[in-house]
Structures are given as structure tokens and as C-alpha cells.
Design a protein around this motif. Sequence first.
Motif, PDB file in Angstrom:
ATOM      1  N   LEU A 176     -16.866 -45.908  90.534  1.00 23.61           N
ATOM      2  CA  LEU A 176     -18.262 -45.550  90.305  1.00 23.61           C
ATOM      3  C   LEU A 176     -19.162 -46.765  90.513  1.00 23.61           C
ATOM      4  O   LEU A 176     -20.204 -46.681  91.165  1.00 23.61           O
ATOM      5  CB  LEU A 176     -18.437 -45.004  88.891  1.00 23.61           C
ATOM      6  CG  LEU A 176     -19.877 -44.766  88.413  1.00 23.61           C
ATOM      7  CD1 LEU A 176     -20.557 -43.697  89.261  1.00 23.61           C
ATOM      8  CD2 LEU A 176     -19.896 -44.385  86.943  1.00 23.61           C
ATOM      9  N   ALA A 177     -18.746 -47.905  89.965  1.00 27.72           N
ATOM     10  CA  ALA A 177     -19.568 -49.108  90.056  1.00 27.72           C
ATOM     11  C   ALA A 177     -19.791 -49.536  91.496  1.00 27.72           C
ATOM     12  O   ALA A 177     -20.896 -49.962  91.864  1.00 27.72           O
ATOM     13  CB  ALA A 177     -18.915 -50.238  89.257  1.00 27.72           C
ATOM     14  N   ARG A 178     -18.767 -49.411  92.345  1.00 29.37           N
ATOM     15  CA  ARG A 178     -18.851 -49.942  93.701  1.00 29.37           C
ATOM     16  C   ARG A 178     -19.196 -48.893  94.746  1.00 29.37           C
ATOM     17  O   ARG A 178     -19.844 -49.211  95.750  1.00 29.37           O
ATOM     18  CB  ARG A 178     -17.516 -50.604  94.090  1.00 29.37           C
ATOM     19  CG  ARG A 178     -17.037 -51.672  93.128  1.00 29.37           C
ATOM     20  CD  ARG A 178     -18.048 -52.790  92.971  1.00 29.37           C
ATOM     21  NE  ARG A 178     -18.190 -53.571  94.190  1.00 29.37           N
ATOM     22  CZ  ARG A 178     -19.130 -54.483  94.376  1.00 29.37           C
ATOM     23  NH1 ARG A 178     -20.036 -54.704  93.439  1.00 29.37           N
ATOM     24  NH2 ARG A 178     -19.195 -55.163  95.502  1.00 29.37           N
ATOM     25  N   LEU A 179     -18.763 -47.662  94.558  1.00 28.06           N
ATOM     26  CA  LEU A 179     -18.874 -46.672  95.631  1.00 28.06           C
ATOM     27  C   LEU A 179     -19.813 -45.516  95.311  1.00 28.06           C
ATOM     28  O   LEU A 179     -20.238 -44.804  96.232  1.00 28.06           O
ATOM     29  CB  LEU A 179     -17.490 -46.084  95.952  1.00 28.06           C
ATOM     30  CG  LEU A 179     -16.376 -47.075  96.305  1.00 28.06           C
ATOM     31  CD1 LEU A 179     -15.087 -46.316  96.583  1.00 28.06           C
ATOM     32  CD2 LEU A 179     -16.754 -47.926  97.502  1.00 28.06           C
ATOM     33  N   GLY A 180     -20.133 -45.299  94.069  1.00 29.92           N
ATOM     34  CA  GLY A 180     -20.786 -44.057  93.691  1.00 29.92           C
ATOM     35  C   GLY A 180     -22.294 -44.032  93.855  1.00 29.92           C
ATOM     36  O   GLY A 180     -22.990 -44.981  93.477  1.00 29.92           O
TER      37      GLY A 180
END
Length: 480
Positions: free
Chosen positions: A356-360
Motif C-alpha cells: 500500500l505504501a509503495r504501490l497503492g
Amino acid sequence: MVSWLRSPWLLALLLLTALRLLAAALLPLSPDEAYYWVWSRDLQPGYLDHPPMVALWIAAGTALAGDNALGIRLLAPLGVMLASLALAGAGNALLPRERPGVWAAALLNAMPVINAGAVLMTPDTPLFVFWCLALWAVGRLHAAADGRWWLAVGALAGCALLSKYTAALFGAGLVCWLVAEPTARRWWRDWRLYAGGAAAAALFLPVVTWNAAHGWASFAKQGGRAGAGEGFTLRFLGELAAGQLGLASPVLLLLCATGAALAGLAWWRRADAGAGLLAALTLPAAALFLWQATGSRVQGNWPAILYPAACIAAAAFTARRWQRIGAWLGLGLTFLVVLQAGFAPLPLRRGSDPTLARLGGWAGLARDVEAARIAAGASFVAAEEYGLAAELALALPPGVPVVAIGDRWSLFSLPSPPPGQKGLMLRSLRRGEGPSLWPGAVPAAEAVRARGGVEAERYRLLQVETPAGTEPMAMLPRPR
């Protein structure tokens, strides 16, 4: 040859590569990947963060498949497939009695960290591929006792150095083996060893030249991460251990550690030179990472270069039953991570979900920012964070200028924005409410990046105007 091509493990590798290509096309790009894509549109012999190989790989991939997720990542699945074949060959060449090559490749491909590198495009991916290829060349050198292989070793090690500076650990481990292994010491009298070293140095020379012309910026930045900090602490050791348990998976990490230790023991007890090379490429570097973790943080991806040699040792010197368990567990963990990254079945918060932190939520954020830009009558969008600026450059509609601001952009040859233009700048609230890099920025609104209703990050929107002042600015490239 036909029977080898029909072997189950090769078919499994081809299937796994196809699945990785599918994931590469479907998963959102991370900020770092977007940033490296910017590199590929401004090719140089060096950059502040790393050498240029990742930019070259992305430039090749996007030339074939376009400025999209698949194009940016195209060479990652294909490169890791080649690295897997190289590792299998290296294992059989170094340990012909055990012939652990196929199982070594299987263990390596089951690790979540390797599967991440086989989908996401970062400097670790070409580093890993060239590391495995250099290991294969050393295996051929050892098996054939033919000094001409030193030229291939040097060229491949040089390409690894063009990928990431930690490739120097390969050369350091190789030197340890050449000094400590009696049967290898004869190579010190062979000119081809030095020719291979010269080939590696020649390939790396453009990076040195670029650094010399830019105040040694990259060497200073990355060199500042070396060392064990200013005081002893166990906190970073715990972080390193926990990170490797997740990235390698628990059973495979234990097998690799056991295998590397047993390889060192085989070198000591029965003078097995091939096992000695595996120990030399893992144990000293592992000790270095552990020492650094006593005083400063070791990023979880850094030790990944130890796993190729360690997987060969694990396949040769540990029980096959545990190898099967470790492989299935590693693949299961990888599947869960990819499932969460692509479909988010679990509503995990940012702190518990790195996907979530990197891709969302990047596509939704871009839509909201574009609507806010139109409403504000702004002509461009800007960001202080390099990864955020690069994500916007990839995701905003065609024709919308994207401006990045910060010291690092003075090292690029990208154009500056024209003066007198009004823009909308994003600033992550994780950075706090301190002074902006853009003097005179006026808060206007907020935007949220979210996935499936779960917030990943919140941003302040600020109205700005060019020029910004003393901070370097750059107009980022847009997809072609």
C-alpha cells in the motif's frame, strides 16, 4: 539438448517468467521505478543515487514496449530467468559431485525478495543478474581451469558495478578466495586475471569520470551509508534479522545460513575449492552487514546479493526435505504479497502493508490532482519528493507539465520551467508542516492517495509560481 529443454524445472521457470511478466504489466509502478524511468529519459554515465545500468535497462524495455509498467519492467523477469539458468550452471560447475544447480535455482526463485526483483525494476535487479552471470563465469573458470574465463568474469563483474556499488563485494569475495585457496593462487601469475580486472575497471570508468565532474556526489552519498555509525545498538540488528526473515522467508534463510556455514566447513576439512568460493562470496559480506547493523541501518534489499551463492550451498549441503518445505513456503509468501499488491483483499493500514505504501492509489491521486489543477487554473503540477514528482509525470494526462524541485535535479540535463507560470505543488504531510522548498507557496487544499478506501498518504496542495528561488528545478519528461 531436446530432453534438457523438456525438463520440468525449465518448464517451471518459463511458466514463472510468464507470470512475472503478467505481474509486471498489471502492478502499479513504485515511486523509485518512476524515478529511474526519468533517468532513462536523461541518460548519463552516473546519477546521484546509483550507477546508470538500471536506466539503460529501462530505456531498452520502453523502446520495445512503451513508457508503461511493462516497458519499464520488461527486462526484470527476462533477466532473472537468465540469472537462474546461470546459477544452475554455476552450482554444477563448482560442486560437480553434488550437482546442486537445479535445486539452487529453485530455492532462489522461491524467495520473496528475488520474486520482487523479478517484477519491480530497481538497481538491485541488474545487479542480481550480473552477479549470477559473474558467478557462472567463475564456475566455468574453476571447472575448465581455463584462464580465458577471467575476461568474462571481469566484464560481467564490471556490469554489476555499473548496476550498484555493492557489486564491489563480489570482487572482494573473489580476492579472498584467490588468497586463501591454495589451488587458486596460481592465477596470480596469469596475466588474464589482471586483464579481467582491467575490463571491470574500464567498464566502471565512466562512473568515476561522472563523479569527478560532479563533485564526487554519488560516491559521497553512498559512501556516507558505509560504516557502523557512532554507537553500538542491537536495534538495527533486530531490524536486519526481521527483514531477512520476511524477504528470504524463514526456512530458506535458515537453509542458506546453514549451507554457507557447511560450505566453509567443507572448504576447511576436505579442501573443496568450489565450496570455498561459495563461502568466500557469502560469509565475509554477511559479517560486514552484521557489523554495520550494530550501529546503523542495513536496508533489507542489500544482503540479497548473498543469496545466489548461499542457495548453491544450501542445495548441496542441506536436507532435500527441508529444501522442498522452504521452496513451497517461499512461493506461498510470494503469492500472498502479489495478491495483496494487486487486489488488496486485506484492508491493512500503511504501517502493516508495504504494498500500500509503495504501490497503492497512484492512478486515483493523479485524477484528483488533475481536477484540482484545472479548478485552480494552474498550468503545471510540481512536487518536492523526487518519487512523487516522477509518479505524477507518468500518471497525469498528456500535455500537463510536471516540475520537480530539489538539489538532486541540478545533476540532470533536464530543462527548467519558464518563469511567470502558476502551478499546483503536492507536499506529503508525512514531511510535516515545515518550510517548503518553494518560497511563497500558499496552501490551497489537500489530496489523499488511497487504495480500496484505505489511506496510503495525505498531501498538502500548494499554489506556487515560477521561478522558485535558489532551489534547482526541472521539467520532467512525459510518456511518449
